[in-house]
Design an enzyme around this catalytic site. Structure first.
Site, PDB file in Angstrom:
ATOM      1  N   ARG A  50     -12.216  78.660 -40.256  1.00 14.92           N
ATOM      2  CA  ARG A  50     -12.646  79.703 -40.694  1.00 14.92           C
ATOM      3  C   ARG A  50     -12.698  79.799 -42.564  1.00 14.92           C
ATOM      4  NH1 ARG A  50     -13.837  81.143 -35.287  1.00 14.92           N
ATOM      5  NH2 ARG A  50     -12.100  82.888 -34.285  1.00 14.92           N
ATOM      6  N   ASP A  71     -14.920  92.276 -23.539  1.00 15.28           N
ATOM      7  CA  ASP A  71     -13.648  93.357 -22.647  1.00 15.28           C
ATOM      8  C   ASP A  71     -13.783  95.221 -23.724  1.00 15.28           C
ATOM      9  OD1 ASP A  71     -12.618  92.530 -25.148  1.00 15.28           O
ATOM     10  OD2 ASP A  71     -10.889  92.744 -24.958  1.00 15.28           O
ATOM     11  N   GLU A 117     -11.498  94.853 -38.733  1.00 20.43           N
ATOM     12  CA  GLU A 117     -11.325  93.389 -38.532  1.00 20.43           C
ATOM     13  C   GLU A 117     -12.638  92.676 -39.015  1.00 20.43           C
ATOM     14  OE1 GLU A 117      -8.019  90.861 -36.970  1.00 20.43           O
ATOM     15  OE2 GLU A 117      -8.359  91.761 -35.637  1.00 20.43           O
ATOM     16  N   GLU A 118     -13.060  91.439 -39.846  1.00 22.73           N
ATOM     17  CA  GLU A 118     -14.017  90.741 -40.234  1.00 22.73           C
ATOM     18  C   GLU A 118     -14.891  90.615 -38.738  1.00 22.73           C
ATOM     19  OE1 GLU A 118     -14.585  87.931 -40.065  1.00 22.73           O
ATOM     20  OE2 GLU A 118     -12.225  88.057 -39.221  1.00 22.73           O
ATOM     21  N   SER A 119     -14.071  90.317 -37.783  1.00 25.03           N
ATOM     22  CA  SER A 119     -14.440  89.653 -36.755  1.00 25.03           C
ATOM     23  C   SER A 119     -14.919  90.731 -35.778  1.00 25.03           C
ATOM     24  CB  SER A 119     -13.393  89.143 -35.559  1.00 25.03           C
ATOM     25  OG  SER A 119     -12.177  89.851 -36.121  1.00 25.03           O
ATOM     26  N   THR A 158       1.699  84.402 -29.654  1.00 21.78           N
ATOM     27  CA  THR A 158       0.695  85.565 -28.770  1.00 21.78           C
ATOM     28  C   THR A 158       1.292  86.373 -28.383  1.00 21.78           C
ATOM     29  OG1 THR A 158      -0.140  83.486 -27.521  1.00 21.78           O
ATOM     30  CG2 THR A 158      -1.061  82.768 -29.942  1.00 21.78           C
ATOM     31  N   ASP A 203     -17.905  93.805 -26.697  1.00 25.48           N
ATOM     32  CA  ASP A 203     -17.872  92.127 -25.924  1.00 25.48           C
ATOM     33  C   ASP A 203     -17.418  92.380 -24.499  1.00 25.48           C
ATOM     34  OD1 ASP A 203     -15.218  93.085 -26.230  1.00 25.48           O
ATOM     35  OD2 ASP A 203     -14.656  91.553 -26.969  1.00 25.48           O
ATOM     36  N   ASP A 221     -14.038  95.916 -26.585  1.00 27.66           N
ATOM     37  CA  ASP A 221     -13.335  95.881 -28.069  1.00 27.66           C
ATOM     38  C   ASP A 221     -13.846  96.338 -29.329  1.00 27.66           C
ATOM     39  OD1 ASP A 221     -12.450  93.448 -27.429  1.00 27.66           O
ATOM     40  OD2 ASP A 221     -10.054  93.541 -27.953  1.00 27.66           O
ATOM     41  N   ARG A 222     -14.777  94.619 -28.975  1.00 28.77           N
ATOM     42  CA  ARG A 222     -15.342  94.669 -30.780  1.00 28.77           C
ATOM     43  C   ARG A 222     -16.573  94.943 -30.447  1.00 28.77           C
ATOM     44  NH1 ARG A 222     -15.270  87.906 -32.318  1.00 28.77           N
ATOM     45  NH2 ARG A 222     -12.874  87.844 -31.809  1.00 28.77           N
ATOM     46  N   LYS A 266      -3.126  90.037 -20.983  1.00 31.32           N
ATOM     47  CA  LYS A 266      -1.534  89.747 -21.519  1.00 31.32           C
ATOM     48  C   LYS A 266      -1.485  91.532 -21.082  1.00 31.32           C
ATOM     49  CE  LYS A 266      -4.856  92.383 -24.586  1.00 31.32           C
ATOM     50  NZ  LYS A 266      -5.516  92.772 -26.374  1.00 31.32           N
ATOM     51  N   LYS A 271      -8.519  97.881 -30.887  1.00 28.02           N
ATOM     52  CA  LYS A 271     -10.238  97.826 -31.310  1.00 28.02           C
ATOM     53  C   LYS A 271     -10.763  98.633 -30.404  1.00 28.02           C
ATOM     54  CE  LYS A 271     -10.685  93.135 -31.426  1.00 28.02           C
ATOM     55  NZ  LYS A 271      -9.930  92.430 -32.231  1.00 28.02           N
ATOM     56  N   SER A 292     -11.879  88.955 -23.451  1.00 28.30           N
ATOM     57  CA  SER A 292     -12.338  89.265 -24.788  1.00 28.30           C
ATOM     58  C   SER A 292     -14.206  88.561 -24.632  1.00 28.30           C
ATOM     59  CB  SER A 292     -11.076  88.841 -25.500  1.00 28.30           C
ATOM     60  OG  SER A 292     -12.336  89.826 -27.442  1.00 28.30           O
ATOM     61  N   HIS A 293     -13.959  87.603 -25.999  1.00 23.18           N
ATOM     62  CA  HIS A 293     -15.579  87.453 -25.755  1.00 23.18           C
ATOM     63  C   HIS A 293     -15.870  86.023 -25.330  1.00 23.18           C
ATOM     64  CE1 HIS A 293     -12.396  86.586 -29.180  1.00 23.18           C
ATOM     65  NE2 HIS A 293     -13.581  85.318 -29.318  1.00 23.18           N
ATOM     66  N   THR A 298      -4.420  88.417 -40.141  1.00 27.35           N
ATOM     67  CA  THR A 298      -5.453  89.128 -38.671  1.00 27.35           C
ATOM     68  C   THR A 298      -4.838  88.682 -37.499  1.00 27.35           C
ATOM     69  OG1 THR A 298      -6.542  86.680 -39.473  1.00 27.35           O
ATOM     70  CG2 THR A 298      -7.141  87.592 -37.384  1.00 27.35           C
ATOM     71  N   ARG A 310      -4.285  82.716 -22.858  1.00 32.36           N
ATOM     72  CA  ARG A 310      -6.222  82.046 -22.875  1.00 32.36           C
ATOM     73  C   ARG A 310      -6.440  81.093 -22.196  1.00 32.36           C
ATOM     74  NH1 ARG A 310      -9.932  84.766 -26.519  1.00 32.36           N
ATOM     75  NH2 ARG A 310      -8.784  86.731 -26.517  1.00 32.36           N
TER      76      ARG A 310
HETATM   77  C1  G1P Z   1     -10.478  86.454 -33.625  1.00 33.23           C
HETATM   78  C2  G1P Z   1     -10.710  87.215 -34.983  1.00 33.23           C
HETATM   79  C3  G1P Z   1      -9.226  87.695 -35.312  1.00 33.23           C
HETATM   80  C4  G1P Z   1      -8.768  88.745 -33.972  1.00 33.23           C
HETATM   81  C5  G1P Z   1      -8.917  87.783 -32.447  1.00 33.23           C
HETATM   82  C6  G1P Z   1      -8.693  88.556 -31.496  1.00 33.23           C
HETATM   83  O1  G1P Z   1      -8.372  85.426 -33.854  1.00 33.23           O
HETATM   84  O2  G1P Z   1     -10.807  86.505 -35.997  1.00 33.23           O
HETATM   85  O3  G1P Z   1      -9.779  88.970 -36.201  1.00 33.23           O
HETATM   86  O4  G1P Z   1      -8.229  89.576 -33.804  1.00 33.23           O
HETATM   87  O5  G1P Z   1      -9.852  86.726 -32.588  1.00 33.23           O
HETATM   88  O6  G1P Z   1      -9.731  89.694 -31.146  1.00 33.23           O
HETATM   89  P1  G1P Z   1      -9.102  83.137 -34.495  1.00 33.23           P
HETATM   90  O7  G1P Z   1      -9.229  83.032 -33.498  1.00 33.23           O
HETATM   91  O8  G1P Z   1      -9.534  84.004 -36.494  1.00 33.23           O
HETATM   92  O9  G1P Z   1      -7.291  83.307 -34.751  1.00 33.23           O
HETATM   93 ZN    ZN Z   2     -12.638  91.712 -26.985  1.00 34.43          ZN
END
Ligand code: G1P
Ligand code: ZN
Length: 543
Positions: free
Chosen positions: A496, A279, A363-365, A18, A277, A281-282, A126, A376, A113-114, A344, A22
């Site tokens: 998921r 930071d 990404e779908e997220s 990773t 979000d 990026d989303r 990071k 992103k 992040s979120h 992912t 976090r």
């Molecule tokens: C999740 C999202 C993934 C994204 C990541 C970091 O990871 O699914 O798309 O890149 O957060 O923002 P996951 O918790 O699924 O491993």
């Molecule tokens: Zn983020």
């Protein structure tokens, strides 16, 4: 000022592979914990002597103190220059941009992040490499190795640097350059998008709400959307970053951005809605009475990006993470451009972007981005949508309807089972993994399995290989189930389940996604026995 070497011992917590760490904020605040991990980053990248790094974070609780510690450690270890966002703030995409624009040796981003922020919530740190992107595995593995062998960290005993005053400051011979966090990023956006056209849209009465969710994009959105593009004051809501994000969960989805959702689904809804979000990026994209799934957003942007000046030459290719819906694949096929399917995580897009093979990725997220940075970028996605809407002059709902009429609709939803027992979740996936070879040809309700496998990826540019990236079951006609465990959850395991169905017929595309996916959802339960293994009769979150 004295340089001190503290004896220390290996630290726990980083997962190999990773790109950062976090943890609970309290853990980071334990004596020496932050210092240890920062030292591991420095050791993992071969030291910081003579180097220039970018530093900034999303403003969450502990951001300010962590920034001071990192500066003192960098100074003690001979770094030449640290470029820091004023107040220790930088959105993740803005940090990526600064790393690239200033040709630095990388950067350190403080964010979870979120995830919520605060003394009882999450913190993160990071390292991004000189291309502006998350560190690749080879670097993170070295950082991870360092966490197991670390014996000392080195820090300067000094007062805090004044991070509120722009300009250069000296810290033990190292230059601390405090920059406005927004300026360079705003300039990049002005290069990519037709700001005159977007200003014209607002001047013509187009209405918008951008929810910064009390997080980092507030100052960015205010400067760009309100001050530069002329949207009325108040267009940006929750615009002041707070250390605990106003007590909220800064994740731009229909559950956590409910305030914005209610506005957009209400009777006086503005034309356009968006959120970003913690930071920055989303992103989430909404129209009046319309929610755009991240997968559909990527597909629409891929289809229309040429309308923005930065992409007028067309796209070299597109990339999506494997669980993201195949909507963008249909756009790529029609345009005759390459489409890559990656594991992912944003880091897998880096080599494709660097090599010029992909221009847009997502990404779908709720992550969408392009080759303008190596992260992103939430606000970028919002501005690209605005540029497209300024050219097309049609409502978001009609953009979607026209897109689906042309390419078909990929109904899509992700079901998350949070904080489930990790052992049981793994048992469930082990059982499913063992079943995969026997699934093709079997029917579940009206759905017949056409293929089933565990996704693995070989990077077409550098040949690196990633195995075990999610179990997928494909059905005839384009429906699909994907299951994987989250790599970012902090409590137990998060399962998921990604569900998808393709509907080419425009006359049958109006259904609600959950209803349209009922048969796929039933097949997932029949195959994997999710309720039994998770002990839950419904997911915690559906997006
Ligand atoms: C999740 C999202 C993934 C994204 C990541 C970091 O990871 O699914 O798309 O890149 O957060 O923002 P996951 O918790 O699924 O491993
Ligand atoms: Zn983020």
């Amino acid at each position: 000022m004295t340089i001190t070497t503290h004896q220390t011992t290996p630290i726990e917590g980083q997962k190999p592979g990773t790109s950062g760490l976090r943890k609970k904020t309290r853990t980071f605040m334990e004596p020496h914990y932050l210092e240890n991990f920062v030292q591991c980053i420095f050791d993992g990248i071969g030291g910081v002597a003579g180097k220039t790094l970018v530093l900034g974070g999303d403003g969450r609780y502990f951001n300010d103190r962590a920034a001071q510690v990192i500066l003192r450690m960098a100074a003690a270890q001979g770094a030449a220059r640290m470029i820091v966002g004023q107040g220790g703030l930088l959105s993740t995409p803005a940090a990526s941009n600064l790393i690239r624009k200033r040709g630095t040796d990388g950067g350190i981003i403080l964010s979870a992040s979120h995830n919520p922020g605060g003394p009882e919530e999450d913190f993160g740190i990071k390292f991004n490499t000189p291309n502006g992107g998350p560190a690749p595995e080879e670097v993170t593995n070295r950082i991870f190795e360092a966490t197991r062998t670390i014996e000392r960290y080195i820090i300067l005993e000094a007062h805090d640097v004044d991070l509120e005053t722009l300009g250069e400051h000296d810290l033990g011979g190292m230059t601390v350059e405090v920059v406005d966090p927004v300026t360079d990023y705003a300039a990049l956006m002005a290069e990519l998008f037709d700001f005159d056209a977007i200003s014209g849209l607002f001047a013509g009465g187009f209405t918008m709400r951008f929810d910064a969710m009390h997080a980092i994009t507030g100052p960015y959105a205010r400067r760009i959307i309100e001050e530069t593009l002329g949207a009325p004051a108040g267009t940006v809501m929750n615009a002041t970053p707070s250390p605990d994000f106003g007590g909220g969960h800064p994740d731009p989805n229909p559950v956590w951005a409910k305030e914005l959702m209610d506005i957009m689904m209400g009777k006086d809804a503005p034309d356009f809605g968006a959120a970003s979000d913690g930071d920055g990026d989303r992103n989430m994209i909404l129209g009046r009475g319309a929610y755009v799934t991240p997968s559909d957003s990527l597909a629409v942007l891929a289809a229309q990006a040429h309308l923005a000046p930065g992409y007028s030459a067309g796209l070299a290719g597109v990339a999506r993470s494997m669980p993201t819906s195949a909507a963008v694949d249909r756009v790529a096929a029609k345009k005759g451009i390459a489409c890559y399917e990656t594991p992912t995580g944003w880091k897998y897009f880096g080599s494709l972007l660097d090599a010029g093979r992909a221009t847009l990725c997502g990404e779908e997220s709720a992550g969408t981005g392009s080759d303008h940075v190596r992260e992103k970028d939430g606000l970028w996605a919002v501005l690209l949508w605005l540029n497209i809407l300024a050219v097309k002059q049609i409502p978001v709902a009609r953009m979607l309807a026209e897109h689906w009429a042309e390419y078909g609709r990929n109904y899509y939803s992700r079901h998350d089972y949070e904080a489930v027992d990790a052992g049981r979740a793994n048992e469930m996936l082990d059982r499913l993994r063992a079943m995969l070879p026997d699934l093709p040809g079997k029917s579940f309700g009206p759905l017949t399995v056409s293929a089933a496998d565990e996704f693995a990826y070989t990077d077409p540019v550098d040949g690196s290989y990633a195995a075990g990236q999610g179990l997928r079951i494909l059905f005839e006609g384009g429906s699909r189930i994907v299951m994987r465990l989250s790599g970012t959850g902090t409590v137990g395991a998060t399962l998921r389940v990604y569900l998808e169905r393709y509907e080419p017929d425009p006359d049958k595309q109006a259904e609600d996604a959950q209803a349209a996916l009922a048969e796929v959802i039933a097949a997932a339960e029949a195959i994997a026995h999710i309720a039994e293994y998770t002990g839950r009769d419904a997911p915690d979150v559906k997006t």
